[in-house]
Motif scaffolding. Structure first.
Motif, PDB file in Angstrom:
ATOM      1  N   PHE A  54       0.923  -1.387  -0.044  1.00  0.00           N
ATOM      2  CA  PHE A  54       0.008   0.056  -0.054  1.00  0.00           C
ATOM      3  C   PHE A  54       1.124   1.242   0.116  1.00  0.00           C
ATOM      4  O   PHE A  54       1.987   1.232   0.722  1.00  0.00           O
ATOM      5  N   LYS A  55       0.575   2.344  -0.671  1.00  0.00           N
ATOM      6  CA  LYS A  55       1.136   3.523  -0.887  1.00  0.00           C
ATOM      7  C   LYS A  55      -0.071   4.770  -0.971  1.00  0.00           C
ATOM      8  O   LYS A  55      -0.602   4.534  -2.058  1.00  0.00           O
ATOM      9  N   TRP A  56      -0.083   5.656  -0.216  1.00  0.00           N
ATOM     10  CA  TRP A  56      -1.169   6.553  -0.278  1.00  0.00           C
ATOM     11  C   TRP A  56      -0.800   7.359  -1.690  1.00  0.00           C
ATOM     12  O   TRP A  56       0.331   7.851  -1.925  1.00  0.00           O
ATOM     13  N   GLY A  57      -1.772   7.489  -2.516  1.00  0.00           N
ATOM     14  CA  GLY A  57      -1.903   7.940  -3.641  1.00  0.00           C
ATOM     15  C   GLY A  57      -0.881   7.317  -4.846  1.00  0.00           C
ATOM     16  O   GLY A  57      -0.443   7.718  -5.716  1.00  0.00           O
ATOM     17  N   GLY A  58      -0.476   6.046  -4.418  1.00  0.00           N
ATOM     18  CA  GLY A  58       0.122   5.111  -5.347  1.00  0.00           C
ATOM     19  C   GLY A  58      -0.314   4.678  -6.375  1.00  0.00           C
ATOM     20  O   GLY A  58      -1.824   4.251  -6.358  1.00  0.00           O
ATOM     21  N   SER A  59       0.006   4.503  -7.723  1.00  0.00           N
ATOM     22  CA  SER A  59      -0.644   3.987  -8.922  1.00  0.00           C
ATOM     23  C   SER A  59       0.327   3.019  -9.626  1.00  0.00           C
ATOM     24  O   SER A  59       0.080   3.110 -10.918  1.00  0.00           O
ATOM     25  N   SER A  60       1.063   2.271  -9.058  1.00  0.00           N
ATOM     26  CA  SER A  60       1.836   1.659  -9.705  1.00  0.00           C
ATOM     27  C   SER A  60       2.477   0.308  -9.159  1.00  0.00           C
ATOM     28  O   SER A  60       2.808   0.445  -7.662  1.00  0.00           O
ATOM     29  N   PRO A  61       2.703  -0.817  -9.733  1.00  0.00           N
ATOM     30  CA  PRO A  61       3.013  -2.047  -8.868  1.00  0.00           C
ATOM     31  C   PRO A  61       4.502  -1.766  -8.363  1.00  0.00           C
ATOM     32  O   PRO A  61       4.845  -2.385  -7.223  1.00  0.00           O
ATOM     33  N   LYS A  86      -8.404   9.407 -11.159  1.00  0.00           N
ATOM     34  CA  LYS A  86      -7.709   9.099 -10.167  1.00  0.00           C
ATOM     35  C   LYS A  86      -8.173   8.699  -8.873  1.00  0.00           C
ATOM     36  O   LYS A  86      -7.729   8.244  -8.107  1.00  0.00           O
ATOM     37  N   THR A  87      -9.334   9.245  -8.373  1.00  0.00           N
ATOM     38  CA  THR A  87      -9.880   9.332  -7.227  1.00  0.00           C
ATOM     39  C   THR A  87     -11.214   8.414  -7.249  1.00  0.00           C
ATOM     40  O   THR A  87     -11.967   8.211  -8.252  1.00  0.00           O
ATOM     41  N   SER A  88     -11.392   7.611  -6.167  1.00  0.00           N
ATOM     42  CA  SER A  88     -12.427   6.712  -5.850  1.00  0.00           C
ATOM     43  C   SER A  88     -13.923   7.608  -5.901  1.00  0.00           C
ATOM     44  O   SER A  88     -14.821   7.049  -6.801  1.00  0.00           O
ATOM     45  N   LYS A  89     -13.980   8.884  -5.342  1.00  0.00           N
ATOM     46  CA  LYS A  89     -15.023   9.542  -5.550  1.00  0.00           C
ATOM     47  C   LYS A  89     -15.305   9.839  -7.018  1.00  0.00           C
ATOM     48  O   LYS A  89     -16.491   9.804  -7.413  1.00  0.00           O
ATOM     49  N   ASP A  90     -14.521  10.352  -7.919  1.00  0.00           N
ATOM     50  CA  ASP A  90     -14.484  10.426  -9.152  1.00  0.00           C
ATOM     51  C   ASP A  90     -14.799   9.228 -10.031  1.00  0.00           C
ATOM     52  O   ASP A  90     -15.677   9.305 -11.036  1.00  0.00           O
ATOM     53  N   GLN A  91     -14.279   8.192  -9.541  1.00  0.00           N
ATOM     54  CA  GLN A  91     -14.408   6.942 -10.342  1.00  0.00           C
ATOM     55  C   GLN A  91     -16.000   6.430 -10.097  1.00  0.00           C
ATOM     56  O   GLN A  91     -16.486   6.126 -11.028  1.00  0.00           O
ATOM     57  N   TYR A  92     -16.644   6.842  -9.035  1.00  0.00           N
ATOM     58  CA  TYR A  92     -17.924   6.643  -8.605  1.00  0.00           C
ATOM     59  C   TYR A  92     -18.658   7.291  -9.493  1.00  0.00           C
ATOM     60  O   TYR A  92     -19.860   6.934  -9.740  1.00  0.00           O
ATOM     61  N   LYS A  93     -18.440   8.357 -10.198  1.00  0.00           N
ATOM     62  CA  LYS A  93     -19.240   9.143 -11.118  1.00  0.00           C
ATOM     63  C   LYS A  93     -19.242   8.477 -12.460  1.00  0.00           C
ATOM     64  O   LYS A  93     -20.025   8.898 -13.406  1.00  0.00           O
ATOM     65  N   GLN A  94     -18.563   7.424 -12.685  1.00  0.00           N
ATOM     66  CA  GLN A  94     -18.477   6.661 -14.055  1.00  0.00           C
ATOM     67  C   GLN A  94     -19.459   5.501 -14.125  1.00  0.00           C
ATOM     68  O   GLN A  94     -19.756   4.965 -13.221  1.00  0.00           O
ATOM     69  N   GLY A  95     -19.769   5.300 -15.529  1.00  0.00           N
ATOM     70  CA  GLY A  95     -20.344   3.958 -15.858  1.00  0.00           C
ATOM     71  C   GLY A  95     -21.861   3.757 -15.416  1.00  0.00           C
ATOM     72  O   GLY A  95     -22.357   5.085 -15.007  1.00  0.00           O
ATOM     73  N   LYS A  96     -22.376   2.511 -15.194  1.00  0.00           N
ATOM     74  CA  LYS A  96     -24.015   2.427 -15.015  1.00  0.00           C
ATOM     75  C   LYS A  96     -23.923   1.654 -13.612  1.00  0.00           C
ATOM     76  O   LYS A  96     -23.154   0.957 -13.319  1.00  0.00           O
ATOM     77  N   ALA A  97     -24.712   2.332 -12.678  1.00  0.00           N
ATOM     78  CA  ALA A  97     -25.130   1.706 -11.446  1.00  0.00           C
ATOM     79  C   ALA A  97     -25.641   0.261 -11.491  1.00  0.00           C
ATOM     80  O   ALA A  97     -26.684   0.065 -12.342  1.00  0.00           O
ATOM     81  N   VAL A  98     -25.030  -0.475 -10.471  1.00  0.00           N
ATOM     82  CA  VAL A  98     -25.402  -1.766 -10.624  1.00  0.00           C
ATOM     83  C   VAL A  98     -25.982  -2.317  -9.428  1.00  0.00           C
ATOM     84  O   VAL A  98     -25.148  -1.891  -8.034  1.00  0.00           O
ATOM     85  N   LYS A  99     -27.157  -3.229  -9.322  1.00  0.00           N
ATOM     86  CA  LYS A  99     -27.544  -3.562  -7.869  1.00  0.00           C
ATOM     87  C   LYS A  99     -26.647  -4.664  -7.415  1.00  0.00           C
ATOM     88  O   LYS A  99     -25.908  -5.382  -8.359  1.00  0.00           O
ATOM     89  N   LYS A 100     -26.404  -4.623  -6.111  1.00  0.00           N
ATOM     90  CA  LYS A 100     -25.461  -5.716  -5.471  1.00  0.00           C
ATOM     91  C   LYS A 100     -25.585  -7.279  -5.945  1.00  0.00           C
ATOM     92  O   LYS A 100     -24.771  -7.993  -6.355  1.00  0.00           O
TER      93      LYS A 100
END
Length: 161
Positions: A54-61, A86-100
């Motif tokens: 884990f690395k805060w702000g990390g985006s590379s293996p 880049k952020t989970s908050k902005d990723q949540y704005k993408q795509g189509k909502a899916v029920k669990k």
């Protein structure tokens, strides 16, 4: 006498040639193979980073991942070639909502881990689990644990169907 020994060999070769010809005639030239779905592809790429730190702000293996850096990297480097924010908050704005109960492999699952809003994301594996970059590194998590159930916000499908 020499002629009678050759005949069975010629007959045997002739018979084998006919069998080979018949088998080729009834064998399809192209095998039907199951195709890999986009979700399977994304999950396979995601698995390659299990154990990455884990690395805060990390985006590379090489340097490590945080949750959204991990999903950003996996979708970008998989055959899907999807550029997530880049952020989970902005990723949540993408795509189509899916029920669990309708989740598929490769769907993004989102959580509120900061008591404010969407702050964590993982990649659903299709078996009630998801892959995510946690504080202990990239690993499998279960949607059924109390911790994740209590923090679940929703899911999005960004892959082509």
């Amino acid at each position: 006498m020499l002629h009678s020994i050759k005949s069975p060999k010629h007959l045997l070769l002739f018979g084998m040639a006919i069998l080979l010809g018949l088998s080729l005639m009834f064998t399809p030239f192209f095998k039907a193979e199951a195709s890999v779905s986009w979700g399977q592809e994304v999950v396979e790429v995601a698995k390659r980073s299990i154990g990455t730190k884990f690395k805060w702000g990390g985006s590379s293996p090489k340097t490590g991942f945080d949750s959204s850096g991990y999903t950003h990297y996996v979708f970008k480097t998989s055959a899907a070639k999807i550029q997530l924010p880049k952020t989970s908050k902005d990723q949540y704005k993408q795509g189509k909502a899916v029920k669990k109960d309708q989740l598929k492999q490769g769907d993004l699952v989102f959580f509120n881990t900061n008591d404010k809003d969407v702050s964590f994301v993982g990649i659903y594996d299709g078996k009630g689990n998801f892959l995510a970059a946690t504080s202990k590194g990239v690993k499998y998590q279960s949607l059924d644990t109390k911790y994740w159930k209590d923090r679940y916000v929703g899911a999005k499908r960004v892959l082509k169907e």
